[in-house]
Design an enzyme around this catalytic site. Structure first.
Site, PDB file in Angstrom:
ATOM      1  N   ASP A  17       0.856  -1.190   0.000  1.00 39.16           N
ATOM      2  CA  ASP A  17       0.000   0.000   0.000  1.00 39.16           C
ATOM      3  C   ASP A  17       0.892   1.240   0.000  1.00 39.16           C
ATOM      4  O   ASP A  17       2.094   1.152   0.270  1.00 39.16           O
ATOM      5  CB  ASP A  17      -0.891  -0.010   1.256  1.00 39.16           C
ATOM      6  N   SER A  18       0.288   2.378  -0.256  1.00 34.98           N
ATOM      7  CA  SER A  18       1.027   3.634  -0.187  1.00 34.98           C
ATOM      8  C   SER A  18       1.466   3.951   1.240  1.00 34.98           C
ATOM      9  O   SER A  18       2.354   4.760   1.444  1.00 34.98           O
ATOM     10  CB  SER A  18       0.139   4.766  -0.708  1.00 34.98           C
ATOM     11  N   CYS A  52      -3.542  -1.110  -2.058  1.00 36.34           N
ATOM     12  CA  CYS A  52      -3.832   0.296  -2.338  1.00 36.34           C
ATOM     13  C   CYS A  52      -4.806   0.405  -3.514  1.00 36.34           C
ATOM     14  O   CYS A  52      -4.526  -0.075  -4.619  1.00 36.34           O
ATOM     15  CB  CYS A  52      -2.523   1.021  -2.668  1.00 36.34           C
ATOM     16  N   GLU A 106      -6.390   8.422  10.146  1.00 42.11           N
ATOM     17  CA  GLU A 106      -5.044   8.371  10.715  1.00 42.11           C
ATOM     18  C   GLU A 106      -4.954   9.160  12.023  1.00 42.11           C
ATOM     19  O   GLU A 106      -4.161   8.843  12.898  1.00 42.11           O
ATOM     20  CB  GLU A 106      -4.014   8.853   9.680  1.00 42.11           C
ATOM     21  N   CYS A 142     -11.163   2.663  -0.960  1.00 44.98           N
ATOM     22  CA  CYS A 142      -9.902   3.211  -0.461  1.00 44.98           C
ATOM     23  C   CYS A 142      -9.557   2.416   0.809  1.00 44.98           C
ATOM     24  O   CYS A 142     -10.470   2.072   1.580  1.00 44.98           O
ATOM     25  CB  CYS A 142     -10.071   4.695  -0.134  1.00 44.98           C
ATOM     26  N   HIS A 157      -8.449   3.092   3.700  1.00 47.68           N
ATOM     27  CA  HIS A 157      -8.821   3.593   5.026  1.00 47.68           C
ATOM     28  C   HIS A 157     -10.324   3.534   5.322  1.00 47.68           C
ATOM     29  O   HIS A 157     -10.718   3.582   6.477  1.00 47.68           O
ATOM     30  CB  HIS A 157      -8.396   5.061   5.168  1.00 47.68           C
TER      31      HIS A 157
HETATM   32  N1  DGL Z   1      -3.996   3.752   0.092  1.00 48.15           N
HETATM   33  C1  DGL Z   1      -4.642   4.749  -0.724  1.00 48.15           C
HETATM   34  C2  DGL Z   1      -5.802   4.108  -1.478  1.00 48.15           C
HETATM   35  O1  DGL Z   1      -6.327   3.076  -1.099  1.00 48.15           O
HETATM   36  C3  DGL Z   1      -5.121   5.921   0.119  1.00 48.15           C
HETATM   37  C4  DGL Z   1      -4.013   6.791   0.664  1.00 48.15           C
HETATM   38  C5  DGL Z   1      -3.236   7.512  -0.426  1.00 48.15           C
HETATM   39  O2  DGL Z   1      -3.738   8.483  -1.024  1.00 48.15           O
HETATM   40  O3  DGL Z   1      -2.118   7.078  -0.696  1.00 48.15           O
HETATM   41  O4  DGL Z   1      -6.209   4.630  -2.482  1.00 48.15           O
END
Ligand code: DGL
Length: 274
Positions: A14-15, A77, A157, A189, A191
């Site tokens: 993930d990012s 991600c 977060e 997404c 989160h």
């Molecule tokens: N992990 C990213 C997603 O699921 C969200 C956070 C980001 O913008 O990197 O799209």
């Protein structure tokens, strides 16, 4: 000696920290499965970056995970899944790869009764149209309404997912989708599953929420044949990040619901040099 497939780790990336919602869902579905998690915390967020950059970062992380011997790659991600899945599949054609878009779209198409489906995600995910295309491919009669919700990530977060501020933000973001009469909403997404109680309160009982994290974990479990779940032991979870920063561990443990036993920072330059 033969190595049991379930003892070979899968790679999840993930990012940043949010992909741990996917890890958490995988650990419920396949408790014995060892996992190597990679969070690109030095370069997060991906959600406002261009396709070219997200693709490059995703390929670099995949190369790192492949060098660690993973047998399966989960692109947790949603932004990478939207923008980089094709490039990952082209480069690692021998490796099974699962993104978030297919599982989320399939679950939504199965859940909807009125064929009006909402999608929320980062700006990059929404602009890519990846979910819309997949939903329409699976169900040409479906009507899709999407909206980027960039404030959701920092709210999660910060640990404010259940505060009034989260409800107010959710109400504002969801209003246009609810006005369209959606009966299903994809949480597109990493989160957003953490915000599910608040989103559900705002959307009301007539809207079914689809967590792409849960949907992907379910598909992963059926593709791996549930093997990892039968070992009886909890699989090892190793976490790598590009910057451990000041609060990764705290947020990670909150999202994961368990202490992080292993956390290692990998220098971004080492990642690029893979
Ligand atoms: N992990 C990213 C997603 O699921 C969200 C956070 C980001 O913008 O990197 O799209």
């Amino acid at each position: 000696m033969t190595i049991k497939a379930a003892s070979v780790p899968i790679g999840v990336f993930d990012s940043g920290v949010g992909g741990l919602t996917v890890v958490s869902a995988i650990r419920r579905a396949l408790p014995g499965q060892p996992i190597i998690y990679f969070g690109d915390t030095a370069r997060v967020p991906y959600g406002n970056k261009s396709a070219r950059i997200v693709e490059r970062y995703s390929l670099e992380i995949a190369s790192f995970l492949v060098s660690r011997g993973v047998r399966f790659l989960v692109v947790a991600c949603n932004t990478s899944s939207s923008l980089a899945l094709a490039a990952l599949e082209a480069k690692y054609s021998a490796l099974p790869i699962l993104g978030m878009i297919g599982p989320g779209a399939r679950a939504a198409v199965e859940a909807t009764a009125n064929n009006r489906i909402g999608i929320i995600g980062t700006r990059a995910t929404v602009q890519s149209g990846a979910y819309d295309k997949e939903v329409r491919r699976l169900s040409p009669r479906a009507e899709v309404f999407s909206r980027a919700c960039p404030l959701f990530v920092p709210l999660v977060e910060e640990g404010w997912a259940n505060e009034r501020v989260a409800e107010e933000v959710a109400a504002r973001y969801l209003e246009p989708l609810l006005e369209e009469g959606i009966d299903t909403l994809i949480l597109g997404c990493t989160h957003y599953p953490v915000l599910a109680p608040v989103i559900s309160k705002v959307a009301g009982p007539s809207v079914t929420l689809i967590s792409s994290s849960e949907a992907a974990a379910g598909e992963l479990a059926s593709r791996l044949g549930g093997g990892g779940a039968q070992t009886g032991e909890r699989g090892e979870l190793r976490c790598f990040v590009t910057d451990a920063g000041t609060y990764f561990k705290e947020v990670a443990e909150r999202i994961l619901g368990e202490p992080l036993a292993s956390l290692e920072a990998i220098d971004e330059e080492r990642l690029v040099a893979q």
